[in-house]
Design a protein around this motif. Structure first.
Motif, PDB file in Angstrom:
ATOM      1  N   GLN A  53      35.509  35.849  46.997  1.00 52.78           N
ATOM      2  CA  GLN A  53      35.717  37.195  46.473  1.00 52.78           C
ATOM      3  C   GLN A  53      34.423  37.784  45.931  1.00 52.78           C
ATOM      4  O   GLN A  53      34.155  38.983  46.098  1.00 52.78           O
ATOM      5  CB  GLN A  53      36.802  37.154  45.394  1.00 52.78           C
TER       6      GLN A  53
ATOM      7  N   ASP B  73      38.850  30.499  52.738  1.00 52.62           N
ATOM      8  CA  ASP B  73      39.663  30.466  51.512  1.00 52.62           C
ATOM      9  C   ASP B  73      39.581  31.830  50.844  1.00 52.62           C
ATOM     10  O   ASP B  73      38.693  32.092  50.044  1.00 52.62           O
ATOM     11  CB  ASP B  73      39.146  29.366  50.584  1.00 52.62           C
ATOM     12  N   GLU B  74      40.527  32.705  51.173  1.00 52.72           N
ATOM     13  CA  GLU B  74      40.473  34.077  50.681  1.00 52.72           C
ATOM     14  C   GLU B  74      40.762  34.185  49.192  1.00 52.72           C
ATOM     15  O   GLU B  74      40.448  35.197  48.568  1.00 52.72           O
ATOM     16  CB  GLU B  74      41.441  34.946  51.478  1.00 52.72           C
ATOM     17  N   ASN B  75      41.394  33.157  48.609  1.00 46.10           N
ATOM     18  CA  ASN B  75      41.669  33.156  47.174  1.00 46.10           C
ATOM     19  C   ASN B  75      40.524  32.562  46.358  1.00 46.10           C
ATOM     20  O   ASN B  75      40.591  32.504  45.139  1.00 46.10           O
ATOM     21  CB  ASN B  75      42.957  32.374  46.885  1.00 46.10           C
TER      22      ASN B  75
END
Length: 359
Positions: free
Chosen positions: A114, A107-109
């Motif tokens: 992050q 899940d890059e979002n």
């Protein structure tokens, strides 16, 4: 005139330099806050979607399992979950001691993903993407005395699978750091060498007795009972020695027999016909073999109760084999604290008992 002007200019320049240095020092010498938080507390940083889809149950199972052994269940860690955004919106949450950061890299979002990518190097992230799971540790990120454990998975399932494998190492790492805090708390009044000498004479074992304990007046040559008052109760340490006669003494049954013997002989309440005994009917007596400062020992954890009274609590014992003197040394710590939490009290007693060393 020229000399006066030169002196004025020099003074102005020096003043400017002094001001600039002072300003720079003020910026670079900003004190780093010290991490705070209750002993054995753990803050889990994870996205709410991950938390609600498997992470919460896994964390509860692995990090909130019962502390062995207490009359009423208490978790090994007090766990609190926060989302990554809280660390920015509420700066106080950046000054806690122990963090477990969970990230699903698929899940890059994800704010947690992050955060992990920003904190760790590219090689570590790439390793996780290739192998499926990885971990990392950072210290003093926002405050002194702080520890962050990162657990990352290529996807959610691989993260949860990895958590189920690595949790013992994570628990051990956090517990070791917390034990350092417990030890500082335990010995904040120093060591009572006089009581330590008394224990050594009566038991044959040297123990670092913290300040604040008192010797209970009992006329006995091979037994000592030390007591320290606490809020609503007391911490207690008992020591005794018996001749080594057979191997079966160094067993669960042998430990229980010796402990019950001194409980019946020396420990009672204010009521008549009362004595202390091991209660292994309501909760089991856990034992295991260990080494205590170079000597073989049997560690026992269980519950004691007062016969013909309503007092009870947890205890921790070490039955040590003193081979040189052909004797067994029992050192025991027990808590009397009705209605109070007992996890930290037992941790404090354990720090004391672990200093025991046969002469």
């Amino acid at each position: 005139m020229t000399q006066r002007f030169f002196n004025y200019l020099l003074a102005l320049l020096l003043g400017s330099v002094a001001f600039s240095c002072g300003d720079e020092m003020q910026q670079t010498l900003q004190p780093t806050p010290s991490a705070f938080g209750r002993i054995n507390s753990l803050t889990v940083v994870a996205d709410s979607s991950l938390w609600m889809n498997g992470a919460r149950d896994s964390v509860a199972y692995f990090f909130e399992s019962p502390y062995i052994i207490l009359p009423q269940p208490e978790p090994i860690f007090d766990v609190r979950h926060i989302e990554p955004g809280v660390l920015s919106s509420q700066p106080t949450f950046r000054e806690l001691r122990n963090y477990l950061v969970l990230a699903d890299l698929s899940d890059e979002n994800s704010p947690a993903t992050q955060m992990v990518i920003a904190d760790l190097n590219d090689a570590k992230i790439q390793q996780v993407r290739e192998e499926g799971f990885g971990s990392a540790v950072a210290r003093n990120k926002w405050a002194t005395g702080q520890q962050l454990v990162y657990l990352m998975g290529r996807n959610r399932q691989e993260l949860l699978d990895g958590l189920s494998v690595t949790y013992p190492a994570v628990v051990k790492r956090i517990a070791e750091r917390e034990n350092e805090r417990v030890k500082v708390t335990t010995y904040f009044q120093g060591i009572d060498r006089r009581l330590g000498d008394t224990v050594a004479v009566r038991s044959g074992a040297r123990i670092d007795i913290p300040g604040g304990y008192e010797l209970v007046p009992i006329d006995a040559r091979d037994f000592a009972w030390l007591r320290k008052s606490t809020k609503g109760g007391s911490l207690n340490i008992m020591v005794t020695r018996v001749p080594y006669e057979r191997q079966s003494q160094l067993t669960k049954e042998g430990l229980k027999e010796i402990r019950d013997q001194i409980g019946r002989e020396y420990i009672s309440s204010t009521l008549s016909n009362t004595y202390m005994k091991v209660n292994d009917s309501d909760l089991p007596l856990f034992t295991e073999s260990t080494q205590l400062n170079g000597a073989f020992a049997i560690e026992g954890r269980g519950i004691w109760e007062m016969e013909n009274d309503f007092q009870a609590g947890p205890f921790l014992s070490y039955l040590i084999n003193d081979e040189a003197d052909r004797q067994l040394v029992l050192i025991d710590g027990f808590v009397l604290a009705p209605g109070e939490k007992k996890r930290e009290l037992m941790s404090e007693l354990q720090q004391v008992l672990l200093t025991a060393e046969v002469q």
